[in-house]
Design an enzyme around this catalytic site. Structure first.
Site, PDB file in Angstrom:
ATOM      1  CE  LYS A 279      41.699  24.530  36.152  1.00 52.59           C
ATOM      2  NZ  LYS A 279      41.964  22.993  36.896  1.00 52.59           N
TER       3      LYS A 279
ATOM      4  CB  THR B  81      38.448  23.309  38.876  1.00 48.76           C
ATOM      5  OG1 THR B  81      39.615  22.591  38.738  1.00 48.76           O
ATOM      6  CG2 THR B  81      37.894  23.414  40.100  1.00 48.76           C
ATOM      7  CG  ASP B  82      39.926  20.599  32.656  1.00 50.71           C
ATOM      8  OD1 ASP B  82      40.983  21.094  32.646  1.00 50.71           O
ATOM      9  OD2 ASP B  82      39.151  20.047  31.843  1.00 50.71           O
TER      10      ASP B  82
ATOM     11  CG  PHE C 292      53.229  63.319  58.384  1.00 52.26           C
ATOM     12  CD1 PHE C 292      52.038  63.085  58.185  1.00 52.26           C
ATOM     13  CD2 PHE C 292      54.094  62.161  59.130  1.00 52.26           C
ATOM     14  CE1 PHE C 292      51.283  62.225  59.056  1.00 52.26           C
ATOM     15  CE2 PHE C 292      53.357  61.563  60.029  1.00 52.26           C
ATOM     16  CZ  PHE C 292      51.913  61.523  59.995  1.00 52.26           C
TER      17      PHE C 292
ATOM     18  NE  ARG D  28      55.080  63.149  53.545  1.00 58.67           N
ATOM     19  CZ  ARG D  28      54.314  62.277  54.366  1.00 58.67           C
ATOM     20  NH1 ARG D  28      54.858  61.434  54.924  1.00 58.67           N
ATOM     21  NH2 ARG D  28      52.875  62.023  53.988  1.00 58.67           N
TER      22      ARG D  28
ATOM     23  CB  VAL E 283      49.072  58.569  52.884  1.00 57.09           C
ATOM     24  CG1 VAL E 283      48.549  57.457  51.767  1.00 57.09           C
ATOM     25  CG2 VAL E 283      50.541  58.955  52.699  1.00 57.09           C
TER      26      VAL E 283
ATOM     27  CG  ASN F 216      54.002  57.100  53.249  1.00 55.61           C
ATOM     28  OD1 ASN F 216      54.409  57.548  52.058  1.00 55.61           O
ATOM     29  ND2 ASN F 216      53.908  57.754  54.328  1.00 55.61           N
TER      30      ASN F 216
ATOM     31  CG  HIS G 150      58.586  55.379  54.152  1.00 54.59           C
ATOM     32  ND1 HIS G 150      57.522  56.225  54.518  1.00 54.59           N
ATOM     33  CD2 HIS G 150      58.129  54.358  55.036  1.00 54.59           C
ATOM     34  CE1 HIS G 150      56.572  56.126  55.333  1.00 54.59           C
ATOM     35  NE2 HIS G 150      57.179  54.653  55.660  1.00 54.59           N
TER      36      HIS G 150
END
Ligand SMILES: O=c1[nH]c(=O)c2[nH]c(=O)[nH]c2[nH]1
Length: 324
Positions: A14, A66-67, A175, A192, A256, A283, A285
């Site tokens: 479930k 599943t119940d 970077f 940045r 990063v 990342n 931007h």
């Protein structure tokens, strides 16, 4: 004639069982003294075991509905003393199911916890007894695998972490020195914006849970070893979130990738019970707007003040860091 195909693997259960649990701990007769704690979880329960014939022979006698899994989740949300910890609750749910149904060999429980933080009221910042605020879209995410293939013990693999923690820093991110060739259009920058939505997960050392002999205990509650386990305590959650935010804020980021590695290293240093740490960091931007149309310099990094977010594409930097 035999069939030309076989069932390679099977898992079912479930998804999205949504539950909010209120834990009352104050004096309920005194309206002002009522002290509650709440947790809201989205739970997924998936099972593996001797269930092949339900697929291959339409044999539902091996199927726990599943119940019923949904009902077990609600029942344990009511009776489990571990409800306030998503890791322990997931372990309780998984061990309960695997020990109750002999033909179910493995349980995979996922608990996503939504934020409900206590409202702080008044000028003196008084934490309120029973009012809460969604103070962030980040979620705690716990995955527990209970392996019941050995007869006397259950093996628990607990992965914990958080998702959707949105952060941004407006400087101390550069970077440069990346591969430059005929495909390169990206300029090198010494300053940045760095923004990402943190997905973090960390894996605890595997835990062996001896199966309790007392049927009642098995039926209702968790094996003691879960109750005693301290490694999943709130402190780990706080430390890993704190490490993520601290390193993100303090790092003079070269990329990063490099910041991710430092975050993961700090988590491993601070948490002995954690074996490995994974991050997935998009990342996100933010691009300085080109204002040369009006003869304004908004492109030189030191002069860039107006940015526009780029919804797509984004970089996606991921890695797992583990102990040697
Ligand atoms: O920190 C970054 N890592 C990259 O791999 C990359 N690639 C890119 O275009 N910008 C960035 N930034």
């Amino acid at each position: 004639m035999s069939e030309e195909f076989v069932l390679a693997n099977a898992r079912y259960g479930k998804d999205k069982v949504r539950v909010l649990r209120v834990v009352r701990s104050g004096n309920e007769d005194d309206k002002a003294g009522r002290h509650h704690t709440v947790v809201e979880y989205n739970v997924t329960v998936l099972l593996e075991g001797e269930i092949e014939t339900s697929y291959t022979k339409a044999d539902n006698s091996v199927v726990v509905a599943t119940d019923s899994m949904k009902n077990i989740t609600y029942y344990l949300a009511k009776v489990s003393p571990h409800i306030l910890s998503p890791e322990r609750f997931a372990m309780h749910l998984g061990t309960h199911i695997v020990s109750k149904y002999a033909h179910i060999k493995k349980a995979f429980i996922t608990v996503e916890q939504l934020r409900w933080s206590r409202i702080v009221i008044g000028p003196n910042g008084q934490p309120h007894g029973h009012s809460f605020v969604r103070d962030g879209e980040d979620k705690r995410l716990v995955n527990v695998e209970i392996d019941g293939t050995s007869p006397s013990t259950l093996l628990a693999t607990v992965t914990s972490g958080l998702t959707d923690l949105l952060v941004l820093k407006s400087t101390n991110s550069s970077f440069d020195s990346f591969v430059r060739d005929e495909y390169t259009t990206l300029p090198e920058v010494d300053d940045r914006i760095f923004s990402t939505s943190v997905d973090l997960s960390y894996v605890f050392s595997k835990l062996e849970i001896p199966l309790p002999k007392d049927e009642k205990l098995l039926e209702l509650l968790v094996p003691e070893s879960i109750a005693e386990g301290s490694v999943w305590d709130e402190e780990v959650k706080e430390r890993t979130r704190r490490a993520t935010l601290d390193v993100f804020a303090e790092d003079d980021s070269a990329s990063v990738q490099a910041t991710l590695y430092k975050m993961a290293g700090r988590i491993l240093k601070e948490n002995a019970g954690i074996d490995s740490v994974s991050y997935a960091l998009p990342n996100k931007h933010y691009i300085p707007v080109d204002m040369r149309y009006i003869d304004v310099d908004n492109l030189t990094p030191a002069k860039a003040e107006v940015f526009t977010p780029l919804s797509a594409p984004s970089g996606l930097i991921s890695a797992t860091v583990k102990r040697k």
